[in-house]
Write a protein that holds these residues in place. Sequence first.
Motif, PDB file in Angstrom:
ATOM      1  N   VAL A 591       0.852  -1.183   0.000  1.00  0.00           N
ATOM      2  CA  VAL A 591       0.000   0.000   0.000  1.00  0.00           C
ATOM      3  C   VAL A 591       0.890   1.235   0.000  1.00  0.00           C
ATOM      4  O   VAL A 591       1.583   1.515   0.982  1.00  0.00           O
ATOM      5  CB  VAL A 591      -0.933   0.013   1.232  1.00  0.00           C
ATOM      6  CG1 VAL A 591      -1.850   1.226   1.201  1.00  0.00           C
ATOM      7  CG2 VAL A 591      -1.727  -1.286   1.322  1.00  0.00           C
ATOM      8  N   SER A 592       0.871   1.976  -1.082  1.00  0.00           N
ATOM      9  CA  SER A 592       1.678   3.184  -1.200  1.00  0.00           C
ATOM     10  C   SER A 592       0.755   4.390  -1.277  1.00  0.00           C
ATOM     11  O   SER A 592      -0.119   4.470  -2.148  1.00  0.00           O
ATOM     12  CB  SER A 592       2.562   3.128  -2.440  1.00  0.00           C
ATOM     13  OG  SER A 592       3.293   4.328  -2.600  1.00  0.00           O
ATOM     14  N   VAL A 593       0.928   5.330  -0.344  1.00  0.00           N
ATOM     15  CA  VAL A 593       0.088   6.520  -0.281  1.00  0.00           C
ATOM     16  C   VAL A 593       0.878   7.710  -0.814  1.00  0.00           C
ATOM     17  O   VAL A 593       2.050   7.890  -0.466  1.00  0.00           O
ATOM     18  CB  VAL A 593      -0.378   6.807   1.156  1.00  0.00           C
ATOM     19  CG1 VAL A 593      -1.315   8.005   1.198  1.00  0.00           C
ATOM     20  CG2 VAL A 593      -1.060   5.572   1.753  1.00  0.00           C
ATOM     21  N   ALA A 594       0.251   8.517  -1.632  1.00  0.00           N
ATOM     22  CA  ALA A 594       0.909   9.707  -2.185  1.00  0.00           C
ATOM     23  C   ALA A 594      -0.026  10.892  -2.069  1.00  0.00           C
ATOM     24  O   ALA A 594      -1.255  10.758  -2.151  1.00  0.00           O
ATOM     25  CB  ALA A 594       1.297   9.486  -3.644  1.00  0.00           C
ATOM     26  N   THR A 595       0.548  12.065  -1.884  1.00  0.00           N
ATOM     27  CA  THR A 595      -0.239  13.289  -1.816  1.00  0.00           C
ATOM     28  C   THR A 595      -0.780  13.644  -3.196  1.00  0.00           C
ATOM     29  O   THR A 595      -0.359  13.083  -4.217  1.00  0.00           O
ATOM     30  CB  THR A 595       0.623  14.454  -1.299  1.00  0.00           C
ATOM     31  OG1 THR A 595       1.727  14.628  -2.196  1.00  0.00           O
ATOM     32  CG2 THR A 595       1.139  14.181   0.101  1.00  0.00           C
TER      33      THR A 595
END
Length: 611
Positions: A591-595
């Motif tokens: 799970v990769s979160v980015a703005t």
Amino acid sequence: MRWLIAFLGVAIIAVVAAIVLVAPIDVISPTGDSASIASSSAPSSTSSTPTPAADEFTDPCGTFDTAMPSPYALTGYWLIPTVDHCTWRRQFDAIHKVGGDTVIRIGWGLQDRGVDGDGWILDKDGNLDPRYKPCEENGLPCVKAAEQELKAANPGNEVTSTFVYRTDEAFGPDLFRCPEFEKKISVGKTVFYRIVAPDDGTDDPSCENIRNVGRGYHVILIAGAEQDSLTELLDLGDRFGVKVYPALPLSPRDPAQETRASKEGIDTLTTLTRRIMQDYGARFQNRTSLAGFYQPFELQMRDMTYDGDGGEEDNPTLKVYASQHEIVDQEMPGKPILVSPYLDARKRLSFSATPQQVAKGFEALARTGVGIIAPQDSRGTGKVGLFWPDQREENVDERLRPVVGEATNGTAYYGSTRDYYRAMAEARTKMVEQGYNVQLWANVEAFEPSDEDFCEERAGTRGRTDKERLDTAIAQVGRYVSKVVSYMWSDFFTCGSPSLSEEIARDWDRPIAVDAVRKGRDIQDGLEIRGYNLLMGSKVTLTWDGQDSPKVVEVAGVNLTEPLPDLPVRMETAWIPLDWSQVLAGAWIKVSVATADGRAAAETLHVRAGA
């Protein structure tokens, strides 16, 4: 901390439980519940802070703004105050700007010292100690003057041991029990305090027994300061809304095993602690910024024994913790003791410990009465690695190879940082259920196990780390603790260009995901992510084996559920829709979160689909 500051110079006076869990908790955790560390009887997080006294204030050191423009996930730092008091103000200002609401200060140790035939104090090598040489009374060394006065009161009195303690504090009259025999001696800018205490560990409330009963005494000679550092630190705490944890006196070390506290010094340490706490109680009892006290004697987290019955099997260092807790509880009730033991997960060493052994150590520590256990994550020394369960067969971080060599994570370590904090969180829940008021914090080390990015001489062979690695460490511990602090501000956050604190100020709002659980909204299945800076408009990329291509989903809601108790301040949740029928049971999902502007979290979260 692991001898980084042992030789400072004179001038140096940091939900619904899941089918999906971060790491296979359904296998490792006996509770199988993502909220397992929360308890209705558990103490609330201490992340609340005093309100700054003003938006702006001015003193001889300049004008300081009390705003917090860059509130990062780290909220506390170890600090070494210096002789330059304006430096203290600059440090508080900079710490607060990047989200710090807590300062833990380094302290000093009580030491058993010899004296020569004339009564002059000797150093560890048997030479005259210049720090205590100026202490004279009527032409006599202070220890000799104390001995003469004791014998004049009763010929049976004698000085059986001499102890010294250095500090940058100035104490008030409540330090003394018997002012006739205990004195403040001013010599220039140094102030000495002479305490006499029975060598059997008792501490008489008056002077009568000094005259009536001939016995042995310990003389404690304190080298203090003309201006009180703690008063200034608490004033700064009030100004910036920062909690302060001053250090308790450090126990003398066992000469045969310096990693343990000396049994012979416990009684004298208890007396000194009691005297200092009595003085603090008279001067600081109602100071909002005084949050508690730091016990700086360091020990390794492992399977330890402390039953509290005084038996020989009890760990002597834990006896020190218990003794000081009792005194603090009597004199400064409501002010917890904070300890910060270290971890060692290296398989090749006989003295390292598994997560289960560390959990037993946590329970023993809690039984001493300490209120806050903030284990060092030990990544900075290379004693523990940052990796996920599905990365055990991958090679260790290149920066760890000076410590563990060329090896895989699973070969080098018994477990990852996350494994150890999970085990301690479960131990904490157990102890809270038994009535112990204890919190679990994380002390994230802001250095690397080499001097490749060297800071200062006092840092030894350690070099500073970078924000990416800090983010990764926070992601590993963040699910299990109520606060994340860091060792230490000076010098690891202030050296280099840009400094680590400058890196944080520029990039404080990058997402950090620490946890994820399966959670539906209305009739739609989905994933709830817990972490920092999880905003609407953020995008989440999901990857698992068997996909044709990564799945990209936009955050559909933030903070839709009530926050769990005992989580760090600023932690929040984000929810995304996810059709779990697409994911094979047991698969690892990245799970990769980015703005919205494309800045991705430094660490990709690894979660596992439940069976």
